[in-house]
Design a protein around this motif. Sequence first.
Motif, mmCIF file in Angstrom:
data_model
loop_
_atom_site.group_PDB
_atom_site.id
_atom_site.type_symbol
_atom_site.label_atom_id
_atom_site.label_comp_id
_atom_site.label_asym_id
_atom_site.label_seq_id
_atom_site.Cartn_x
_atom_site.Cartn_y
_atom_site.Cartn_z
ATOM 1 N N ILE A 58 -7.959 129.271 75.448
ATOM 2 C CA ILE A 58 -8.777 129.210 76.663
ATOM 3 C C ILE A 58 -8.550 127.941 77.486
ATOM 4 C CG2 ILE A 58 -10.544 130.692 75.646
ATOM 5 C CD1 ILE A 58 -12.291 128.246 75.191
ATOM 6 N N GLY A 59 -7.930 126.919 76.928
ATOM 7 C CA GLY A 59 -7.645 125.702 77.675
ATOM 8 C C GLY A 59 -8.880 124.854 77.908
ATOM 9 N N GLY A 114 -15.663 119.451 81.432
ATOM 10 C CA GLY A 114 -16.250 120.486 82.268
ATOM 11 C C GLY A 114 -15.732 121.875 81.972
ATOM 12 N N ASP A 115 -14.608 121.976 81.260
ATOM 13 C CA ASP A 115 -14.043 123.287 80.937
ATOM 14 C C ASP A 115 -14.872 124.056 79.922
ATOM 15 O OD1 ASP A 115 -11.938 122.867 82.682
ATOM 16 O OD2 ASP A 115 -10.605 122.072 81.139
ATOM 17 N N ILE A 116 -15.890 123.400 79.338
ATOM 18 C CA ILE A 116 -16.756 124.129 78.413
ATOM 19 C C ILE A 116 -17.695 125.077 79.151
ATOM 20 C CG2 ILE A 116 -16.683 122.268 76.724
ATOM 21 C CD1 ILE A 116 -19.604 121.618 77.553
ATOM 22 N N GLU A 124 -18.150 131.517 66.101
ATOM 23 C CA GLU A 124 -19.440 131.728 66.760
ATOM 24 C C GLU A 124 -19.578 130.883 68.026
ATOM 25 O OE1 GLU A 124 -22.545 130.978 63.996
ATOM 26 O OE2 GLU A 124 -21.899 132.535 62.584
ATOM 27 N N ILE A 125 -18.829 129.793 68.108
ATOM 28 C CA ILE A 125 -18.846 128.923 69.279
ATOM 29 C C ILE A 125 -17.412 128.510 69.601
ATOM 30 C CG2 ILE A 125 -21.180 128.018 68.917
ATOM 31 C CD1 ILE A 125 -19.907 125.532 67.631
ATOM 32 N N GLU A 126 -17.218 128.037 70.829
ATOM 33 C CA GLU A 126 -15.900 127.529 71.216
ATOM 34 C C GLU A 126 -15.779 126.015 71.029
ATOM 35 O OE1 GLU A 126 -15.989 131.280 71.954
ATOM 36 O OE2 GLU A 126 -17.260 130.195 73.397
ATOM 37 N N ALA A 127 -16.915 125.306 71.060
ATOM 38 C CA ALA A 127 -16.867 123.852 70.946
ATOM 39 C C ALA A 127 -18.253 123.321 70.608
ATOM 40 C CB ALA A 127 -16.360 123.220 72.242
ATOM 41 N N GLY A 128 -18.286 122.033 70.256
ATOM 42 C CA GLY A 128 -19.559 121.383 69.958
ATOM 43 C C GLY A 128 -19.410 119.878 70.035
ATOM 44 N N SER A 129 -20.523 119.169 69.991
ATOM 45 C CA SER A 129 -20.490 117.714 70.161
ATOM 46 C C SER A 129 -20.893 116.999 68.883
ATOM 47 C CB SER A 129 -21.402 117.287 71.314
ATOM 48 O OG SER A 129 -22.746 117.639 71.052
#
Length: 329
Positions: free
Chosen positions: A127-128, A133-135, A186-191
Amino acid sequence: MTCAAVCATACSSSGPPGSDDEPNRLSIATGTTSGIYYPVGGAMSEIINGEIDGLSASVEATGASVENMRLLGRGDSDLAIAQGDVVYQAYHANGEFTGDAIESQSLMVLYPNVYHAVSLASVHADIGLDCFGDIAGHRFSVGAAGSGNELATNLVFDALDLSPESDITREQYAYADTARALLEGEIEAGSWVVGEEHASLSELEATSPIHLIPVCDDEREQVTRRHPFYRTHTIRAGTYATVEHDVLTIALWNVVAVSPEMSEERGYELAKTLYENVDAISQVYDSGARYLTLASLRNSPVPLHPGLVRYAEEQGFTVPEELKPGTGG
């Protein structure tokens, strides 16, 4: 009064900070016994106890930054380890401290809690995720509900005019569950707002290569302008085994805060002793070792204590004017 406050009071002398009879027993407010603040504070207390005649220090387990600043403000602790955003908000009477300013000065600047926006390399390839901001439009874990991680993430969203309620599908997972959710799709990213080389990230990449999403140039400028306690930071290539290039992001620096009522002589004695024995602190947190230098003072969120200014200048460090006492922070 909390148990921590009672313990802290018991470990301090009855004289108020800055009186002619300054306390000869110091209380260091740290964090939970499972966190890094507690052993760092323990190393500091051992340095003080072993190197300064007539002065002793004890460590208090607490709820960490917010509680520590309140303990400092009440005079129940003499030194408080805290994250820069909390120290800044207490000083300026906003955030958790709206209408209740707690003035402080930095006696040491320790190491950064680094903002890691984490995905998997395989997800990035699909997905790049080239800038934070791409999230937008994706599933993202902001951290456990009510955590410091969630607070820090919300501030980043605020600065970038993003909404965690509408611009992402928000999940509120703690670190272990964020890692699990990434691996299970379940998610694409996290902090993660943590020190570098955090164990949970090393464990995650042992299962699947990770991708650290950069906070790009314009994004960093927006965040640091809106929230001055954030600083630009570079996660060096090789910090994580599967990340082979430098990643630009932001960070919150941890500091040792003290009351402005602490005398210059006491502050000088403590700053000199702690900075000249930083190897002992590095032994309990090796990842922070390279930051325990006077150069890190530039990252203080509030003015420096005059005793620290005196010591730093003796060592040839030029203290920025905005960080000298009386400049307003």
